[in-house]
Design a protein around this motif. Sequence first.
Motif, short mmCIF file in Angstrom:
data_model
loop_
_atom_site.label_atom_id
_atom_site.label_comp_id
_atom_site.label_asym_id
_atom_site.label_seq_id
_atom_site.Cartn_x
_atom_site.Cartn_y
_atom_site.Cartn_z
N HIS A 90 31.49 51.25 26.55
CA HIS A 90 31.58 52.56 27.22
C HIS A 90 30.67 53.59 26.56
N TYR A 91 29.45 53.14 26.28
CA TYR A 91 28.41 53.99 25.69
C TYR A 91 28.77 54.45 24.27
N PHE A 92 29.81 53.86 23.67
CA PHE A 92 30.28 54.30 22.35
C PHE A 92 30.58 55.80 22.34
N THR A 93 30.93 56.34 23.48
CA THR A 93 31.08 57.79 23.62
C THR A 93 32.37 58.16 24.34
N GLU A 94 33.02 59.22 23.86
CA GLU A 94 34.15 59.82 24.56
C GLU A 94 33.76 61.23 24.97
N PHE A 95 34.18 61.63 26.15
CA PHE A 95 33.83 62.94 26.71
C PHE A 95 35.12 63.55 27.25
N LYS A 101 40.04 62.80 29.59
CA LYS A 101 38.77 62.09 29.47
C LYS A 101 37.97 62.20 30.76
N VAL A 102 36.68 62.45 30.60
CA VAL A 102 35.75 62.44 31.73
C VAL A 102 35.15 61.04 31.82
N MET A 103 35.15 60.47 33.00
CA MET A 103 34.69 59.10 33.18
C MET A 103 33.17 59.06 33.38
N PHE A 104 32.59 57.89 33.05
CA PHE A 104 31.15 57.68 33.19
C PHE A 104 30.86 56.69 34.31
N ASN A 105 29.64 56.77 34.83
CA ASN A 105 29.16 55.71 35.71
C ASN A 105 28.89 54.46 34.87
N ASN A 106 29.04 53.30 35.48
CA ASN A 106 28.88 52.05 34.74
C ASN A 106 27.43 51.71 34.43
N LEU A 107 26.50 52.27 35.18
CA LEU A 107 25.09 51.93 34.98
C LEU A 107 24.26 53.19 34.73
N PRO A 108 23.42 53.17 33.70
CA PRO A 108 22.54 54.32 33.46
C PRO A 108 21.38 54.32 34.44
N ILE A 125 20.08 57.54 29.72
CA ILE A 125 20.88 58.63 30.30
C ILE A 125 22.29 58.12 30.51
N LEU A 126 23.24 58.84 29.96
CA LEU A 126 24.65 58.55 30.17
C LEU A 126 25.11 59.42 31.34
N PRO A 127 25.36 58.83 32.50
CA PRO A 127 25.71 59.62 33.68
C PRO A 127 27.23 59.80 33.82
N LEU A 128 27.67 61.01 34.09
CA LEU A 128 29.08 61.22 34.39
C LEU A 128 29.38 60.66 35.78
N ALA A 129 30.59 60.15 35.96
CA ALA A 129 30.97 59.60 37.26
C ALA A 129 30.97 60.68 38.33
N HIS A 130 31.34 61.92 37.93
CA HIS A 130 31.35 63.05 38.86
C HIS A 130 30.82 64.28 38.14
#
Length: 215
Positions: A90-95, A101-108, A125-130
Motif C-alpha cells: 500500500h505504497y508504504f504510506t498511510e494518509f 484513512k484516505v484510500m489510494f488507487n491501486n495503480l500509479p 505518483i501515489l493517487p488518492l482513490a477520490h
Amino acid sequence: MSSKICNIIAFFALSSALFSPQALAHPHSFITLATTVMADNGQLNGLKMQWTMDEITSADLLYDAGNAKPDSPVWKKLAAEVMANVLGQHYFTEFWHNGKKVMFNNLPPEYGLARVGHQAVLTFILPLAHPQPLKGQSYRFATFDPSYFVDMSYDHNSDAKLPETLAAWCNIAVKTPRPTEAMQAFALSLDKADAPPEDMELGKQFAQQVTVQCQ
C-alpha cells in the motif's frame, strides 16, 4: 530475476548491515524521501514521491541494470518489479483526514526507476482513490516500513513540499517523532534475522508525520 533482486524489491533491505558500525541494529537499509502534494481545482488528488535508496541497498539493482540506457526495457522491467512490491505494501504510506484513512488507487499513473550517481531512485505518483477538498481542511500522512527493516525519512523538512498554487493558503510541516528510550533500545536489539511483532508496527514509532493545513 536473481534472488538478490527479489530481496531488494521485497524488503528494500539487503546486507547493508554487514557494512555498518551498527551491524546488528534495525534498520538495515535507508531510503531518503521527497514528496510533493498534488492538487487540482482546489482538491488534493495525490502525492508525487521520490525515494532515493542508500548506495549499498542500490548496488544490486544498479548491477542488474548494467549499462542499460534510462529508457531501455531493462530499466522498465526493474521499475515494474519494484513498483509491484511497493503496491503490495500500500505504497508504504498511510494518509489520514479527520481521523479516517484516505484510500489510494491501486495503480500509479506513472512511475520510473533511475540511476543517480551510485544510487537507485524510484519516482512515482501515489493517487488518492477520490480527490479531497483542501479549503479549511487538514491532512496527515506518513511513509514507513512497519517492520523497520528500512528507515524511510526526510533528510530536510523542506523535502515535503506544496506546489506553488497551494503555497499561499496552505502550510506543510514535518514532525519527527521521539521514540522512548525503551523503544530505541528494542530496535537496536534486533539483529538481521529478527522481525518485530506485526501488531507492534515498529516502523510507525519512528515515522515522520507530514501535516498539510489549508485556510
